[in-house]
Design a protein around this motif. Structure first.
Motif, mmCIF file in Angstrom:
data_model
loop_
_atom_site.group_PDB
_atom_site.id
_atom_site.type_symbol
_atom_site.label_atom_id
_atom_site.label_comp_id
_atom_site.label_asym_id
_atom_site.label_seq_id
_atom_site.Cartn_x
_atom_site.Cartn_y
_atom_site.Cartn_z
ATOM 1 N N LEU A 16 0.821 -1.208 0.000
ATOM 2 C CA LEU A 16 0.000 0.000 0.000
ATOM 3 C C LEU A 16 0.858 1.264 0.000
ATOM 4 O O LEU A 16 0.488 2.256 -0.615
ATOM 5 C CB LEU A 16 -0.963 -0.014 1.190
ATOM 6 N N VAL A 17 1.993 1.203 0.678
ATOM 7 C CA VAL A 17 2.895 2.359 0.639
ATOM 8 C C VAL A 17 3.360 2.588 -0.801
ATOM 9 O O VAL A 17 3.282 3.700 -1.334
ATOM 10 C CB VAL A 17 4.110 2.152 1.568
ATOM 11 N N PHE A 18 3.765 1.516 -1.439
ATOM 12 C CA PHE A 18 4.216 1.610 -2.828
ATOM 13 C C PHE A 18 3.094 2.129 -3.716
ATOM 14 O O PHE A 18 3.270 3.061 -4.500
ATOM 15 C CB PHE A 18 4.673 0.226 -3.301
ATOM 16 N N HIS A 19 1.915 1.542 -3.554
ATOM 17 C CA HIS A 19 0.740 1.910 -4.335
ATOM 18 C C HIS A 19 0.435 3.397 -4.173
ATOM 19 O O HIS A 19 0.183 4.104 -5.143
ATOM 20 C CB HIS A 19 -0.438 1.048 -3.866
ATOM 21 N N SER A 20 0.466 3.890 -2.933
ATOM 22 C CA SER A 20 0.109 5.298 -2.713
ATOM 23 C C SER A 20 1.178 6.232 -3.244
ATOM 24 O O SER A 20 0.865 7.236 -3.877
ATOM 25 C CB SER A 20 -0.106 5.611 -1.238
ATOM 26 N N VAL A 21 2.425 5.903 -2.958
ATOM 27 C CA VAL A 21 3.490 6.816 -3.389
ATOM 28 C C VAL A 21 3.493 6.918 -4.908
ATOM 29 O O VAL A 21 3.596 8.012 -5.470
ATOM 30 C CB VAL A 21 4.863 6.334 -2.873
ATOM 31 N N THR A 22 3.331 5.802 -5.571
ATOM 32 C CA THR A 22 3.387 5.839 -7.031
ATOM 33 C C THR A 22 2.116 6.418 -7.625
ATOM 34 O O THR A 22 2.037 6.665 -8.822
ATOM 35 C CB THR A 22 3.614 4.427 -7.600
ATOM 36 N N ARG A 23 1.103 6.664 -6.809
ATOM 37 C CA ARG A 23 -0.111 7.307 -7.308
ATOM 38 C C ARG A 23 -0.063 8.822 -7.163
ATOM 39 O O ARG A 23 -0.966 9.525 -7.579
ATOM 40 C CB ARG A 23 -1.317 6.809 -6.542
ATOM 41 N N ILE A 24 0.946 9.300 -6.479
ATOM 42 C CA ILE A 24 1.092 10.751 -6.393
ATOM 43 C C ILE A 24 1.233 11.261 -7.812
ATOM 44 O O ILE A 24 1.945 10.673 -8.623
ATOM 45 C CB ILE A 24 2.320 11.125 -5.543
ATOM 46 N N ARG A 25 0.507 12.327 -8.098
ATOM 47 C CA ARG A 25 0.368 12.772 -9.477
ATOM 48 C C ARG A 25 1.718 12.880 -10.198
ATOM 49 O O ARG A 25 1.869 12.451 -11.329
ATOM 50 C CB ARG A 25 -0.344 14.120 -9.490
#
Ligand code: MTE
Ligand code: MO
Length: 417
Positions: A135-144
């Motif tokens: 989830l950390v990876f998922h969120s960070v890589t979703r930053i615009r």
């Protein structure tokens, strides 16, 4: 997310956002509750409110799944051609449902036999270990900024009209092709950092969780015992032989203070209060009291257990008999040598044969971290009644509410058979 009906995309987006934030807070509160290191700095006051918040958010997250189900069909259609998104969705749903179901058991632990709680804790922990890095990876890589420029442009430029005659408005965020795709590189670096930091503790945890049988040294910690208790208590033959092959599982060392440390020169044990013959023993005298051996299971109310412990010690009933309990005494109160922790059981409960003032575990002196030199054992009840570093027993008339019971645990600690 461009659904045909207006509102569908926004509904999905809202659910996603709520789910994301709730999951973040669940992860933080969950780690605060579970992590040994943090357990030390969180004093008793904070634990119960954090647990209540964690439970409430868990329920809220289940509500989100319920709200999502009517949208799911259409969502699946929409991402039919996107295996990555489908994979992500499946993973997240499995996570949420697994967390929720195991969470219910942990929340309502007392309704279930301990093996259920053990299984639920294992599932809850395992999912957390897998999910949090993901989830950390998922969120960070979703930053615009992390996204591919083309995809950012689509998301952030609703005003741009394809009919526009101005080419700059039509493709508002086009950038020159990046040299060696910087974002891709960053994404993978973040992934690598997470993998490297999360993997070693994960495998350590897995090794512990997976091994049923452990040696006494492992169970009680491999470090030298910080207590200075001389002489060593000599174990009874039955206790040396470790009935049933030795303890199975791991104790988690709990304390609500800094770990106290004891020395046989200053240590003493007291029985007083409403008794005819109050007693006080030094270590040598205490070791001369006659001891018994029992094999019993040990269950923490947070879901972990250690099975088949061989305890050797003085049955509480023998101590009470010797002390001569006065007729007006109704409760037995236990004081820890940490100076803070106390608990109590009724005089009737104290009569159970297996309530023991233990000195040896699996034939070895009890390690300081696990309550040595002397700890109480109440096998029929959750282990918060099993006061560590026991050094005083007082017979009282008024009911006493123990350390954790004041902070939210049930005073009735009976374990369901
Ligand atoms: N003095 C003292 N006794 C205590 C505790 C504590 O924090 N301090 N924790 C209780 C709880 S909740 C449990 S589960 C067991 C844990 O025993 P362990 O630390 O040996 O694993 O000790 C019980 N006795
Ligand atoms: Mo516990």
């Amino acid at each position: 997310m461009g659904g045909k009906k207006p509102g569908f995309g926004k509904q999905l987006g809202d659910l996603h956002r709520w789910n994301a934030w709730i999951t973040v807070i669940l992860a933080v509160t969950g780690l605060l509750l579970a992590w040994d290191v943090v357990r030390g700095w969180l004093n008793g006051e904070a634990r119960n409110p954090i647990k209540q918040l964690h439970i409430a958010l868990g329920v809220l997250s289940a509500v989100l799944i319920v709200l999502y189900t009517p949208l799911m069909r259409r969502h699946l259609k929409q991402i039919r051609q996107r295996p990555r998104q489908k994979g992500n969705l499946a993973f997240v749903l499995v996570l949420l449902v697994g967390w929720f179901l195991s969470g219910i058991v942990l929340w309502q632990l007392r309704l279930f036999p301990p093996v259920w709680a053990n299984a639920a804790l294992l599932v809850h922990d395992l999912l957390t270990w897998v999910a949090v890095p993901y989830l950390v990876f998922h969120s960070v890589t979703r930053i615009r900024w992390m996204k591919q420029p083309e995809r950012r442009a689509i998301k952030t430029a609703p005003a741009a009209s394809p009919e526009s005659s101005d080419p700059d408005r039509r493709r508002p965020y086009e950038e020159p092709a990046p040299w060696i795709n910087r974002r891709q590189f960053l994404k993978w670096s973040i992934g690598a950092v997470i993998a490297v930091t999360a993997a070693p503790p994960f495998f350590r945890w897995l090794a512990k969780a997976g091994s049923g049988f452990t040696s006494t040294r492992d169970v009680m910690g491999t470090d030298a015992n910080p207590n200075m208790m001389l002489p060593d208590p000599v174990p009874l033959p039955d206790s040396v032989n470790v009935i049933g092959g030795g303890a199975q599982g791991y104790f988690r060392p709990y304390t609500v203070t800094r770990f106290p440390k004891f020395d046989s020169n200053s240590w003493s044990f007291t029985v007083n209060g409403l008794v005819d013959n109050p007693g006080k023993w030094n270590w040598e005298q205490f070791l001369a009291l006659s001891r018994a051996v029992q094999v019993s299971d040990f269950h923490c109310v947070t879901g972990w257990s250690v099975y088949k412990n061989t305890w050797e010690g003085i049955p509480l009933s023998a101590l009470l008999q010797q002390a001569g309990v006065k007729p007006n005494a109704r409760f037995v109160k236990f004081y820890s040598g940490d100076g803070v922790y106390t608990d109590a059981i009724s005089l009737e409960q104290a009569g159970m044969k297996d309530v023991m003032v233990a000195v040896l575990h699996d034939g070895n002196p009890i390690h300081r971290d696990y309550g040595g030199p002397v700890r109480l054992i109440v096998p029929a009840m959750y282990a918060y009644k099993s006061v560590k570093w026991l050094e005083r027993i007082e017979l009282v008339e008024e009911e006493h509410i123990g350390y954790w019971e004041v902070r939210g645990y049930d005073n009735d600690a009976w374990i369901k058979a």
